[in-house]
Enzyme design. Sequence first.
Site, PDB file in Angstrom:
ATOM      1  N   GLY A 100       5.926  -5.706  -8.784  1.00  0.00           N
ATOM      2  CA  GLY A 100       6.302  -5.611  -7.388  1.00  0.00           C
ATOM      3  C   GLY A 100       5.109  -5.152  -6.547  1.00  0.00           C
ATOM      4  O   GLY A 100       4.251  -4.398  -7.024  1.00  0.00           O
ATOM      5  N   CYS A 101       5.049  -5.583  -5.296  1.00  0.00           N
ATOM      6  CA  CYS A 101       3.878  -5.278  -4.464  1.00  0.00           C
ATOM      7  C   CYS A 101       3.771  -3.781  -4.159  1.00  0.00           C
ATOM      8  O   CYS A 101       2.684  -3.192  -4.261  1.00  0.00           O
ATOM      9  CB  CYS A 101       3.914  -6.087  -3.183  1.00  0.00           C
ATOM     10  SG  CYS A 101       5.422  -5.915  -2.190  1.00  0.00           S
ATOM     11  N   ASN A 102       4.868  -3.131  -3.814  1.00  0.00           N
ATOM     12  CA  ASN A 102       4.839  -1.692  -3.575  1.00  0.00           C
ATOM     13  C   ASN A 102       4.489  -0.935  -4.853  1.00  0.00           C
ATOM     14  O   ASN A 102       3.769   0.075  -4.821  1.00  0.00           O
ATOM     15  CB  ASN A 102       6.197  -1.202  -3.063  1.00  0.00           C
ATOM     16  CG  ASN A 102       6.537  -1.739  -1.701  1.00  0.00           C
ATOM     17  OD1 ASN A 102       5.682  -1.850  -0.834  1.00  0.00           O
ATOM     18  ND2 ASN A 102       7.802  -2.084  -1.500  1.00  0.00           N
TER      19      ASN A 102
END
Length: 351
Positions: free
Chosen positions: A157-159
Amino acid sequence: MVMHMSFSVAVAGASGYAGGETLRLLLGHPEARIGALTAHSNAGTPLGAHAPHLRGLADRVLAPTSVDALAGHDVVVLALPHGASGQIAAELPPETVVVDLGADHRLTSAEAWQEYYGSAHAGSWPYGMPELLHAGETAPARQRAALAGTRRIAVPGCNVTAVTLGIQPGVAAGLIDPDIVAVLSVGYSGAGRSLKPHLLAAEAAGSALPYAVGGTHRHIPEILQNLGLPDARLSFTPVLVPMSRGILATVTAPLAAGATADDVRAAWSAAYDGEPFVQLLPEGQWPASGWTTGANTALVQVAVDRKAGRVVAVCALDNLVKGTAGAAVQSLNLALGLPETLGLTVEGVAP
């Protein structure tokens, strides 16, 4: 089988932000030959109606997403909603390299998946973060080895990527206590292309909006999994800010007893020394999300707040590149036996 030649690649979910960004990078990859492009509700329309910036593919008509459309390629990229990749992936041939941009195969815990996603767990795949530190490591090694030659890749995931890369050197070196607070400024592309009232320009412009507050965000178990701290305390608060892309993650944790600022600097420096895409900035220079726009770069800075007794780490990255599509291509290169940096850039776009 390790490949050292051009490869064909199909992209499912090609009309979304993640699928489109993957195609943008693949168009510049010297070994990639782009095959089938598929979509769900946008099937039957040209890609140029949804991603007009991809001029080389603008006339390509999107096919319905099906195993038949995707099979027959060396590589399949699944840029699908969470929970939609597992069934398709299970039906693709084992020799196909499948890269999942969704969350379906990231978590090793079926219980954590069911708690945060509410459906059956599809299983876990090799995790597409080459820079991931494992317990006791001072520099990444094991995760690259896990990706070399694999036929299945779960893109982070990007976060998760921003928080992990920001704080993991301190965790691996035992320099922080596991009471972590992360606050992230996140661009609106991280919310996808679905039409929702709070994503309208009239609502978003000039305003900041927190979401998934109070321990409800689905990236929490993934972050804890990466850090090897399943029982740690993590307060995680993402905030949508009026920019189209980018993440600026500020992550803090108590400095461990006996640790010094010099220890902290040395740990972060050792972790990322020689990394092509994760760079520790010179002391005193703090990253900005805009410096990473369009690049597969994560820029990191760290300091010790002596009065508070806390380590403060900041990580900036482009959520669609290093946070998603760039990580996919980087991991894919490793899986295919190609140079890890092939088709990727560290040069951002400014202003």
